[in-house]
Design a protein around this motif. Structure first.
Motif, mmCIF file in Angstrom:
data_model
loop_
_atom_site.group_PDB
_atom_site.id
_atom_site.type_symbol
_atom_site.label_atom_id
_atom_site.label_comp_id
_atom_site.label_asym_id
_atom_site.label_seq_id
_atom_site.Cartn_x
_atom_site.Cartn_y
_atom_site.Cartn_z
ATOM 1 N N GLY A 11 49.434 -5.408 44.202
ATOM 2 C CA GLY A 11 50.484 -4.983 43.555
ATOM 3 C C GLY A 11 50.992 -5.686 42.200
ATOM 4 N N ASN A 12 51.771 -4.994 41.441
ATOM 5 C CA ASN A 12 52.468 -5.540 40.498
ATOM 6 C C ASN A 12 51.632 -6.396 39.531
ATOM 7 O OD1 ASN A 12 54.633 -5.597 38.712
ATOM 8 N ND2 ASN A 12 55.754 -6.789 39.907
ATOM 9 N N ARG A 14 51.195 -5.341 36.470
ATOM 10 C CA ARG A 14 51.866 -4.879 35.402
ATOM 11 C C ARG A 14 52.723 -6.040 34.612
ATOM 12 N NH1 ARG A 14 52.110 0.709 33.431
ATOM 13 N NH2 ARG A 14 53.517 0.447 31.832
ATOM 14 N N SER A 15 53.287 -6.614 35.507
ATOM 15 C CA SER A 15 54.305 -7.706 35.040
ATOM 16 C C SER A 15 53.507 -8.874 34.344
ATOM 17 C CB SER A 15 55.217 -8.135 36.127
ATOM 18 O OG SER A 15 54.557 -8.861 37.214
ATOM 19 N N VAL A 47 48.986 -9.548 44.038
ATOM 20 C CA VAL A 47 49.905 -9.803 45.226
ATOM 21 C C VAL A 47 49.429 -8.684 46.358
ATOM 22 C CG1 VAL A 47 52.450 -8.964 46.311
ATOM 23 C CG2 VAL A 47 52.081 -10.022 43.862
ATOM 24 N N PRO A 112 58.682 -14.887 53.991
ATOM 25 C CA PRO A 112 58.059 -15.641 52.901
ATOM 26 C C PRO A 112 58.869 -16.784 52.304
ATOM 27 C CG PRO A 112 58.766 -13.438 52.275
ATOM 28 C CD PRO A 112 58.740 -13.429 53.779
ATOM 29 N N VAL A 139 56.714 -16.346 45.650
ATOM 30 C CA VAL A 139 56.868 -15.398 46.752
ATOM 31 C C VAL A 139 55.395 -15.512 47.355
ATOM 32 C CG1 VAL A 139 57.137 -13.108 47.494
ATOM 33 C CG2 VAL A 139 57.969 -13.781 45.197
ATOM 34 N N GLU A 177 54.419 -15.375 35.181
ATOM 35 C CA GLU A 177 55.301 -14.189 34.621
ATOM 36 C C GLU A 177 56.828 -13.661 34.763
ATOM 37 O OE1 GLU A 177 53.049 -14.179 37.039
ATOM 38 O OE2 GLU A 177 53.130 -12.352 38.274
ATOM 39 N N LYS A 178 57.013 -14.551 35.852
ATOM 40 C CA LYS A 178 58.572 -14.234 36.479
ATOM 41 C C LYS A 178 59.255 -15.414 36.592
ATOM 42 C CE LYS A 178 58.126 -9.996 37.171
ATOM 43 N NZ LYS A 178 59.112 -9.099 36.689
ATOM 44 N N ALA B 70 61.124 -4.304 33.240
ATOM 45 C CA ALA B 70 59.960 -5.242 33.603
ATOM 46 C C ALA B 70 59.313 -5.503 32.214
ATOM 47 C CB ALA B 70 58.983 -4.165 34.372
ATOM 48 N N ASN B 74 61.951 -11.982 32.391
ATOM 49 C CA ASN B 74 61.061 -12.801 32.610
ATOM 50 C C ASN B 74 61.450 -13.463 33.932
ATOM 51 O OD1 ASN B 74 63.096 -14.568 31.930
ATOM 52 N ND2 ASN B 74 61.928 -15.311 30.209
ATOM 53 N N ILE B 75 62.486 -12.759 34.653
ATOM 54 C CA ILE B 75 62.637 -13.241 36.120
ATOM 55 C C ILE B 75 62.434 -11.978 36.991
ATOM 56 C CG2 ILE B 75 64.346 -15.032 35.490
ATOM 57 C CD1 ILE B 75 66.344 -13.177 35.929
ATOM 58 N N PRO B 76 62.484 -12.321 38.212
ATOM 59 C CA PRO B 76 62.288 -10.952 39.175
ATOM 60 C C PRO B 76 63.535 -10.061 39.243
ATOM 61 C CG PRO B 76 61.999 -13.381 40.183
ATOM 62 C CD PRO B 76 62.538 -13.697 39.036
ATOM 63 N N LEU B 93 56.673 0.184 41.885
ATOM 64 C CA LEU B 93 55.837 -1.047 41.747
ATOM 65 C C LEU B 93 54.989 -0.796 40.634
ATOM 66 C CD1 LEU B 93 54.235 -3.171 43.661
ATOM 67 C CD2 LEU B 93 52.648 -1.372 43.834
ATOM 68 N N GLY B 96 56.469 -1.726 37.460
ATOM 69 C CA GLY B 96 56.921 -2.936 37.344
ATOM 70 C C GLY B 96 57.926 -3.688 38.228
ATOM 71 N N ALA B 97 58.591 -2.874 39.202
ATOM 72 C CA ALA B 97 59.413 -3.606 40.006
ATOM 73 C C ALA B 97 58.948 -4.481 40.824
ATOM 74 C CB ALA B 97 59.983 -2.560 40.897
ATOM 75 N N GLN B 123 56.825 -8.751 50.873
ATOM 76 C CA GLN B 123 57.789 -9.259 49.798
ATOM 77 C C GLN B 123 58.281 -8.229 49.021
ATOM 78 O OE1 GLN B 123 54.213 -9.070 49.531
ATOM 79 N NE2 GLN B 123 54.318 -7.579 47.817
ATOM 80 N N PRO B 197 64.335 -14.448 54.347
ATOM 81 C CA PRO B 197 65.529 -14.797 53.672
ATOM 82 C C PRO B 197 66.761 -13.771 53.828
ATOM 83 C CG PRO B 197 63.529 -14.940 52.391
ATOM 84 C CD PRO B 197 63.257 -14.608 53.867
#
Lengths: 193, 251
Positions: A11-12, A14-15, A47, A112, A139, A177-178, B70, B74-76, B93, B96-97, B123, B197
């Motif tokens: 997954g993801n 790309r980011s 991921v 998680p 995560v 990256e996040k 995306a 630079n944060i989720p 997805l 870029g989510a 997640q 969470p």
């Protein structure tokens, strides 16, 4: 300089590419063996689930290719876990670069492990200029136990390895990256290794 | 335990940010990408983008917007409001989510949670629940609070967890827009009864509301919209205040 991001069924990814482009770095997402072999830097993101990802890597011959790489390699999140011997996640047998078994979080903590936690005990050129105790974004439900190759530690109920380095293989459990400016610094460090 | 997360929520309609007061009376407050960057620089830990565009329009606009976010952030961030099946989740997805949230579609077909979790990981899927406290407890509503579902908040949240969602985003309809604080009791019960969470939503009016949320309950994160959009609360100042109250936040 050319950085390649290994493309696989995760997954993801790309980011990571977006993050490199924000740093004005040239990057490409590919599963082409020749391109990966020739790259200056290789990023192994991820991921997903350990077992099916390892099966996919093996079916593409990417497992052997990764082990043969001589340039700096950066595993991210699942990428770090797959660099270990094996994972509790469906008993996946992994790449065996870091000789530990990946474990699942248990006990009273939320799983998680999702959010910003501090990293301490920083010791590697990868983490140069990153202040001790900086927050980075995690995560994950599985973790790499502390081990002789740890270059950063974090905790979530238990202490675990937030980053490892063995020779030219680097890996981080969090998502640089996040992880805001701290994450950008770490990516820059990797690209200038 | 990770630091308590502060999450601004941006409602997006036709590619622009809006905020509804009690789900109605929408006012335009800006560009979603620019606002997201501003929040990120101010110290927001994460963002939620909620697309409230009519569904036939959003298939065109939402993936493009998500790619743009995306590329710049630079944060989720989580994207909600646009997911009614596995294919919608896949498109977001790939755009870029980091996460998507499901709400009404998951109530209509709960298997959607299992499917997304199985394909893209727990997640990636947040279960958003809007509920209102009535005489016999907390009732779950869908379609922006217009349709009662017959589901009960705590049962539905537990079911979501069992089906594989990675997080619960609970909005109290009694508290949303009123700015008199979060639904502390329900939030604490929810966060203590779940192993995933919980994000609190609905009711933030002052920094004290965030402090009482984090000292009085076990929730992991606080979401708010208008107090941030109209600059009634400054994120760095509030985080410093929370830090002084002994609450772990990322500074």
């Amino acid at each position: 300089m050319k950085t390649v991001i290994i493309k696989y069924n995760a997954g993801n990814i790309r980011s990571v590419d977006f993050a490199l482009k924000r740093l004005n770095m040239e990057s490409e997402i590919t599963d082409d063996h020749e391109k990966i072999r020739r790259a200056d830097k290789v990023i192994f993101p991820g991921v997903g689930e350990a077992k099916s990802t390892m099966d996919h890597l093996r079916s593409q011959g990417l497992d052997r290719l990764i082990l043969q790489l001589k340039q700096p390699v950066l595993g991210i999140c699942l990428g770090m876990q797959l660099m270990c011997d094996e994972s509790e996640e469906r008993n996946a047998s992994c790449l065996g670069i870091v000789p530990v078994r990946v474990r699942r979080f248990g006990g009273p903590v939320k799983v998680p492990h999702m959010g910003w936690s501090r990293i301490t005990g920083l010791r590697s050129p990868l983490l140069e200029g990153v202040p001790e105790g900086s927050y980075v974004y995690f995560v994950h439900s599985y973790y790499v136990p502390d081990n002789q190759y740890s270059i950063a530690t974090s905790s979530h109920g238990v202490s675990f390895s937030a980053a490892v380095q063995r020779e030219h293989f680097y890996a981080v459990q969090f998502h640089p990256e996040k992880s805001g400016r701290t994450g950008e610094r770490i990516l820059k460090n990797f690209l200038s290794l | 335990m990770p630091a308590k997360r502060i999450i601004p929520c941006l409602d997006v309609k036709e590619g622009k940010t809006v905020k509804g007061i009690r789900f109605e009376d929408i006012r335009d407050v800006g560009d979603p990408v620019e606002m997201g960057k501003r929040y990120s620089e101010e110290g927001a830990d994460e963002l939620v983008y909620l697309d409230i565009t009519a569904s036939h329009e959003k298939r065109k606009t939402l993936p493009e917007l998500v790619r743009n976010i995306a590329a710049n952030l630079n944060i989720p961030f989580t994207v909600g409001g646009g997911v009614s099946n596995l294919e919608d989740a896949r498109v977001l997805l790939e755009a870029g989510a980091d996460k998507i949230s499901v709400n009404s579609a998951a109530v209509r077909s709960p298997d959607l949670i299992d499917e997304i979790a199985r394909n893209y990981g727990s997640q990636f899927v947040t279960l958003a629940i809007d509920a209102r406290q009535e005489e016999q407890g907390w009732h779950v509503y869908i379609n922006g609070g217009r349709v009662e579902t017959g589901k009960e908040l705590f049962d539905w949240a537990r079911e979501g967890q069992e089906r594989g969602c990675g997080e619960i985003l609970f909005t109290s309809m009694n508290h949303d827009g009123a700015k008199r604080g979060y639904a502390l009791e329900a939030l604490d019960e929810l966060s203590q009864s779940l192993s995933i969470p919980v994000i609190a939503s609905g009711g933030a009016g002052s920094r004290e509301h965030f402090a009482e949320l984090f000292t009085g309950t076990h929730v992991d994160a606080a979401l708010a919209a208008s107090v941030f959009h109209y600059q009634e609360i400054d994120i760095p100042q509030m985080k410093n205040y929370l830090n002084h109250q002994g609450i772990e936040v990322r500074l």
